[in-house]
Design a protein around this motif. Structure first.
Motif, PDB file in Angstrom:
ATOM      1  N   GLY A 363       0.818  -1.191   0.000  1.00  0.00           N
ATOM      2  CA  GLY A 363       0.000   0.000   0.000  1.00  0.00           C
ATOM      3  C   GLY A 363       0.858   1.250   0.000  1.00  0.00           C
ATOM      4  N   ASN A 364       0.224   2.401  -0.188  1.00  0.00           N
ATOM      5  CA  ASN A 364       0.989   3.644  -0.215  1.00  0.00           C
ATOM      6  C   ASN A 364       1.630   3.897   1.156  1.00  0.00           C
ATOM      7  OD1 ASN A 364       0.299   4.068  -2.832  1.00  0.00           O
ATOM      8  ND2 ASN A 364      -1.311   5.576  -2.400  1.00  0.00           N
ATOM      9  N   GLY A 365       2.879   4.265   1.099  1.00  0.00           N
ATOM     10  CA  GLY A 365       3.588   4.499   2.352  1.00  0.00           C
ATOM     11  C   GLY A 365       4.882   5.228   2.106  1.00  0.00           C
ATOM     12  N   ARG A 366       5.762   5.169   3.099  1.00  0.00           N
ATOM     13  CA  ARG A 366       7.044   5.866   2.998  1.00  0.00           C
ATOM     14  C   ARG A 366       8.103   5.071   3.762  1.00  0.00           C
ATOM     15  NH1 ARG A 366       7.674   8.994   7.760  1.00  0.00           N
ATOM     16  NH2 ARG A 366       5.775   9.060   9.038  1.00  0.00           N
ATOM     17  N   PRO A 367       9.373   5.312   3.468  1.00  0.00           N
ATOM     18  CA  PRO A 367      10.421   4.514   4.116  1.00  0.00           C
ATOM     19  C   PRO A 367      10.525   4.807   5.608  1.00  0.00           C
ATOM     20  CG  PRO A 367      11.250   5.678   2.166  1.00  0.00           C
ATOM     21  CD  PRO A 367       9.910   6.254   2.475  1.00  0.00           C
ATOM     22  N   GLY A 368      10.896   3.778   6.373  1.00  0.00           N
ATOM     23  CA  GLY A 368      11.332   4.008   7.744  1.00  0.00           C
ATOM     24  C   GLY A 368      12.664   4.734   7.712  1.00  0.00           C
ATOM     25  N   TRP A 369      13.048   5.291   8.848  1.00  0.00           N
ATOM     26  CA  TRP A 369      14.267   6.109   8.863  1.00  0.00           C
ATOM     27  C   TRP A 369      15.502   5.269   8.541  1.00  0.00           C
ATOM     28  CZ3 TRP A 369      17.006   7.759  13.964  1.00  0.00           C
ATOM     29  CH2 TRP A 369      18.148   8.507  13.659  1.00  0.00           C
ATOM     30  N   HIS A 370      15.640   4.119   9.155  1.00  0.00           N
ATOM     31  CA  HIS A 370      16.879   3.356   9.061  1.00  0.00           C
ATOM     32  C   HIS A 370      17.091   2.712   7.700  1.00  0.00           C
ATOM     33  CE1 HIS A 370      16.221   3.939  13.302  1.00  0.00           C
ATOM     34  NE2 HIS A 370      15.164   3.140  13.266  1.00  0.00           N
ATOM     35  N   ILE A 371      16.000   2.350   7.029  1.00  0.00           N
ATOM     36  CA  ILE A 371      16.112   1.564   5.796  1.00  0.00           C
ATOM     37  C   ILE A 371      16.781   2.329   4.671  1.00  0.00           C
ATOM     38  CG2 ILE A 371      13.889   2.204   4.762  1.00  0.00           C
ATOM     39  CD1 ILE A 371      15.342  -1.362   4.985  1.00  0.00           C
ATOM     40  N   GLU A 372      16.645   3.663   4.708  1.00  0.00           N
ATOM     41  CA  GLU A 372      17.186   4.457   3.598  1.00  0.00           C
ATOM     42  C   GLU A 372      18.684   4.251   3.443  1.00  0.00           C
ATOM     43  OE1 GLU A 372      18.110   8.813   5.105  1.00  0.00           O
ATOM     44  OE2 GLU A 372      16.070   8.290   5.700  1.00  0.00           O
ATOM     45  N   CYS A 373      19.415   4.273   4.582  1.00  0.00           N
ATOM     46  CA  CYS A 373      20.875   4.144   4.509  1.00  0.00           C
ATOM     47  C   CYS A 373      21.272   2.759   4.017  1.00  0.00           C
ATOM     48  CB  CYS A 373      21.496   4.422   5.876  1.00  0.00           C
ATOM     49  SG  CYS A 373      21.358   6.152   6.381  1.00  0.00           S
ATOM     50  N   SER A 374      20.563   1.734   4.470  1.00  0.00           N
ATOM     51  CA  SER A 374      20.877   0.378   4.033  1.00  0.00           C
ATOM     52  C   SER A 374      20.709   0.240   2.529  1.00  0.00           C
ATOM     53  CB  SER A 374      19.977  -0.624   4.755  1.00  0.00           C
ATOM     54  OG  SER A 374      20.251  -0.644   6.133  1.00  0.00           O
ATOM     55  N   ALA A 375      19.608   0.747   2.020  1.00  0.00           N
ATOM     56  CA  ALA A 375      19.332   0.610   0.591  1.00  0.00           C
ATOM     57  C   ALA A 375      20.312   1.408  -0.256  1.00  0.00           C
ATOM     58  CB  ALA A 375      17.895   1.045   0.304  1.00  0.00           C
ATOM     59  N   MET A 376      20.589   2.639   0.150  1.00  0.00           N
ATOM     60  CA  MET A 376      21.450   3.504  -0.666  1.00  0.00           C
ATOM     61  C   MET A 376      22.910   3.071  -0.585  1.00  0.00           C
ATOM     62  SD  MET A 376      19.673   7.289  -0.280  1.00  0.00           S
ATOM     63  CE  MET A 376      19.588   7.334   1.496  1.00  0.00           C
TER      64      MET A 376
END
Length: 825
Positions: A363-376
């Motif tokens: 569903g529509n949502g947004r990233p959690g704070w921590h996940i962004e660094c892991s993915a990038m």
């Protein structure tokens, strides 16, 4: 003794090269947060000396402050050492967090404030006052609960003094040592007082000004967001990107102003929507995440640990800290009853009304704070990273959660060996103000641009303080630390100025190939070579010791001291070049000389030289002044007016420079100086007049142009140098001391005057009349009392005392009469 759950798990050191690989790495050891010890640094690609490095960048919703400067400047210093000193090929990736709870709240608040101001302009002051009263009540209820919630604006100050007197007076609420909690209370008190004072002013000035808006903003923003935040059109991402783009640009301007090198790669959360969805999807597929009915996805810590993995590698002792867990989840996250554990954290958050969203399988949502660094970081640097760094406050939960979800992404459930995503974790220490870390949440910060704009700090001065403090230890800005930094800078500055002066006498050697300078074979018995050799060794050992910059800075300072005390006449040009070039190369490598590189052949740093276009005029002024002072002080020469005119005519006639507009003040000063010298006529005080003119040129006219002539002993020419902050401070201190001395003289003179006046008044009184008051009723023939006012006779002992007073006054009075030519009665 720590329990097993509170001990850090095993860390697997990277495999080093074997002797057969013929690869020589520096003996560098890094304090590794994964082991809380110094561990030998072995890059994954040691063969090519390549290092991968990911750093947590800023969350861009406000201007960066000096606490951020501490983090990014210290990181920049280490990056420069790795690249320029140890010759590693570093790939440096930094993220920009441009989506998170703080950004969403701040973006909404700014948007709602604009709408409120439009409404206020249409509806008038009554609307503003009504809304601000409600906002103040809500702010006090939430943040200052000891105050009555119905406190009127004009009563806030009184109520604060009554209920929070301990905090105001520098204590904790229970009377102990204050900490961050008390710092936050002080911040809320300051906010409430500013708003209440502004609201009270509406009674006398009913038209809200910009100052009014600024002072009530901090109570108004959260109130408006609580009422209308969920009603905004969050599909309009410009509400948020307008904020983040502005502050990302300002952040980059700020760190560039601090001479930080740009990252090799910059990543942004808003540009990684699909990659983050895919990353979360794989973690879920691997069995380490679960979705909830609202469309959120949480990391499953229990499943992760059951699969032979470790959670909270960095700070296992904090894994059950609920305050840190809540802070990591963000202010907009509501507690979910579907979470399998309170410690499980959001990988993907379902978006509520008023929050931006992106499409996903959940569903529509947004990233959690921590996940962004892991993915990038994984996208740019792969399945394993040499170095990850950030502020120490990010260790738990942010970095621990990063490690867990990244290792969950890169490993398969059931494998026997753990996946180690990061080999070396480095955390930069806090910058503290009065015992509390500098932070946006405490509002106890000075922004970088404020500090630089006001002149509180220079990029070099701030960097020196961080170099002296080390990278992982906390730093508290104290007067002693500021003085230590200024002293180090002034010492090296003087070294470069005097080195430049000596090399100017050898112009062919002013610039030199750095490799050639470093390879000079000086006599090992000379005064300079041995200290230089020691300094090189000491700096190498210090930087190999986990980038121990305080020790490296001491080694440079000691070398300068040794140079200053050396016999300069015994130094060769090669020794001068080797010493100056090496100190320059290290200061360049530390980033203390603008954009100059370690291989720059110049000697010195910016700010030690006067403008090139001014040099011909300044040289002439200095030479004329030196000649005049020498002549005026010589007992063998009798100065003549014609001789002065001849001296004054030589500098003016020898000028030959380009017609540069900036040179006009220097040209004018030289001309005026020559004219003033020529105008000096025969006089018994001619020598004194010349010396006063020379002092005025140095202390007033040249000083006002930012130039200082440093007079030197033994007939050496004056040293022409720029006026520095330290020189200005020394002059201001000297002026203050002189004013204090003059004030003391004035006070002493005034006291003497008062004493003399009192003595005069006392002397006027006749000893024969001194006791003729209502206190007595009878006296003897000398005027000494024999009866008090009641007619009682004075006792014998009292009479002796009165007679002694009478004798003292007789002497005083007779002396006064004699001094005034009145004679003795």
């Amino acid at each position: 003794m720590a329990t097993l759950a509170r001990q850090q798990p095993h860390w697997q050191p990277p495999p080093p090269p074997s002797p057969d690989d013929n690869v020589e790495l520096p003996p560098l050891a890094i304090w590794n947060s994964l082991t809380r010890s110094k561990t030998p640094f072995i890059p994954l690609d040691w063969k090519n000396r390549r290092v991968t490095w990911y750093v947590c960048g800023p969350t861009v919703y406000d201007d960066a402050h000096l606490g951020h400067a501490r983090n990014y400047v210290s990181t920049d210093i280490i990056r420069r050492i790795m690249k320029d000193y140890f010759k590693f090929h570093v790939t440096f990736v930094m993220n920009i967090t441009d989506v998170d709870d703080k950004i969403i709240v701040r973006g909404r608040q700014q948007h709602l404030l604009e709408e409120f101001n439009d409404t206020a302009r249409r509806k008038g002051t009554a609307t503003v006052e009504e809304t601000c009263l409600a906002a103040l009540k809500a702010y006090i209820s939430k943040n200052l609960p000891l105050l009555p919630s119905e406190t009127a604006p004009e009563e806030v100050s009184k109520q604060v003094e009554e209920h929070y007197d301990l905090v105001i007076n520098g204590k904790s609420l229970d009377g102990g040592v204050p900490g961050d909690k008390e710092a936050k209370i002080k911040m809320h008190i300051k906010t409430a007082l500013a708003a209440s004072e502004a609201m009270t002013s509406l009674k006398t000035d009913p038209i809200p000004s910009k100052d009014f808006n600024d002072r009530v903003q901090d109570i108004l923003l959260p109130y408006l967001d609580s009422l209308y935040g969920s009603t905004i059109n969050a599909n309009d991402h410009s509400i948020f990107t307008k904020l983040t783009k502005k502050f990302e640009d300002r952040f980059m301007e700020d760190v560039r102003a601090l001479n930080c090198v740009d990252p090799d790669v910059v990543t942004r959360v808003t540009e990684y929507g699909q990659q983050i969805v895919d990353f979360v999807g794989k973690v879920e597929k691997n069995g380490f995440a679960y979705r909830t009915s609202d469309g959120s996805v949480y990391f499953d810590i229990e499943a992760f640990e059951a699969a032979n993995n470790n959670y909270a590698r960095l700070e296992p002792w904090n894994r059950n800290d609920k305050d840190l867990q809540a802070d990591g989840e963000g202010a907009l996250t509501k507690k979910s009853s579907e979470k399998r554990s309170d410690a499980d954290f959001a990988l993907w958050k379902s978006s509520k009304p008023g929050e931006p969203s992106w499409p996903s399988p959940w569903g529509n949502g947004r990233p959690g704070w921590h996940i962004e660094c892991s993915a990038m970081a994984s996208d740019k640097l792969g399945c394993q990273i040499d170095i990850h760094s950030g502020g120490v406050d990010l260790a738990f939960p942010h970095h621990d959660n990063e490690l867990a979800q990244s290792e969950a992404y890169w490993c398969d459930k059931g494998q026997q060996t753990q996946h180690q995503w990061v080999n070396y974790f480095m955390h930069m220490g806090h910058l503290s103000i009065q015992g509390s870390k500098m932070s946006k949440s405490l509002k106890n910060f000075t922004t970088i641009r404020e500090a630089l704009g006001r002149g509180d700090w220079t990029p070099r001065g701030l960097r020196i303080v961080f170099l002296l403090g080390g990278w992982r230890e906390g730093i508290e800005i104290t007067d002693d630390l500021v003085k230590e930094g200024s002293s180090w800078e002034d010492k090296v500055n003087n070294f470069f100025i005097k080195m430049s002066d000596m090399l100017d006498k050898q112009p062919s050697h002013r610039r030199v190939d750095p490799q050639q300078a470093d390879s000079q074979q000086e006599d090992p018995q000379t005064a300079v070579w041995q200290p230089l050799q020691k300094a090189r060794t000491d700096v190498f050992d210090a930087l190999c010791d986990s980038f121990n910059t305080p020790s490296a800075m001491r080694a440079i300072s000691e070398l300068v001291s040794d140079y200053n005390s050396a016999d300069k006449a015994a130094l060769t040009i090669d020794q001068l070049l080797a010493t100056g070039r090496w100190v320059t190369s290290i200061t360049n490598m530390f980033g203390l000389n603008g954009r100059a590189s370690i291989s720059d052949p110049s000697i010195g740093w910016s700010g030690i030289d006067v403008p090139q276009y001014a040099k011909p005029y300044l040289t002439s002024i200095s030479q004329l002044r030196d000649s005049l002072r020498q002549q005026a002080r010589s007992s063998s020469n009798k100065l003549e007016s014609e001789q002065l005119k001849l001296l004054a005519s030589q500098p003016a006639s020898s000028q030959a420079t380009e017609d540069v507009a900036e040179a006009a003040p220097y040209q004018k000063l030289l001309s005026t100086f020559c004219t003033d010298v020529s105008a000096l006529g025969p006089s018994p005080t001619l020598s004194q007049d010349i010396l006063q003119l020379c002092d005025r040129i140095r202390d007033v006219h040249l000083w006002d142009l930012g130039i200082y002539l440093e007079d030197r002993a033994d007939g050496a020419p004056s040293l022409i140098r720029p006026v520095t902050k330290e020189l200005r401070a020394a002059k201001a201190n000297e002026k203050a001391q002189q004013e204090a001395r003059e004030q003391a003289k004035r006070l002493a003179l005034a006291e003497r005057g008062k004493a003399e006046k009192a003595k005069e008044e006392k002397g006027r009184v006749s000893h024969l009349e001194m006791f003729k008051t209502g206190e007595w009723s009878a006296w003897d023939e000398d005027g000494v009392p024999v009866k008090d006012k009641e007619g009682v006779e004075v006792t014998k002992s009292r009479g002796k005392k009165l007679r002694k007073e009478w004798e003292r006054q007789r002497k005083v009075h007779e002396a006064w009469r004699e001094a005034n030519g009145l004679g003795v009665p």
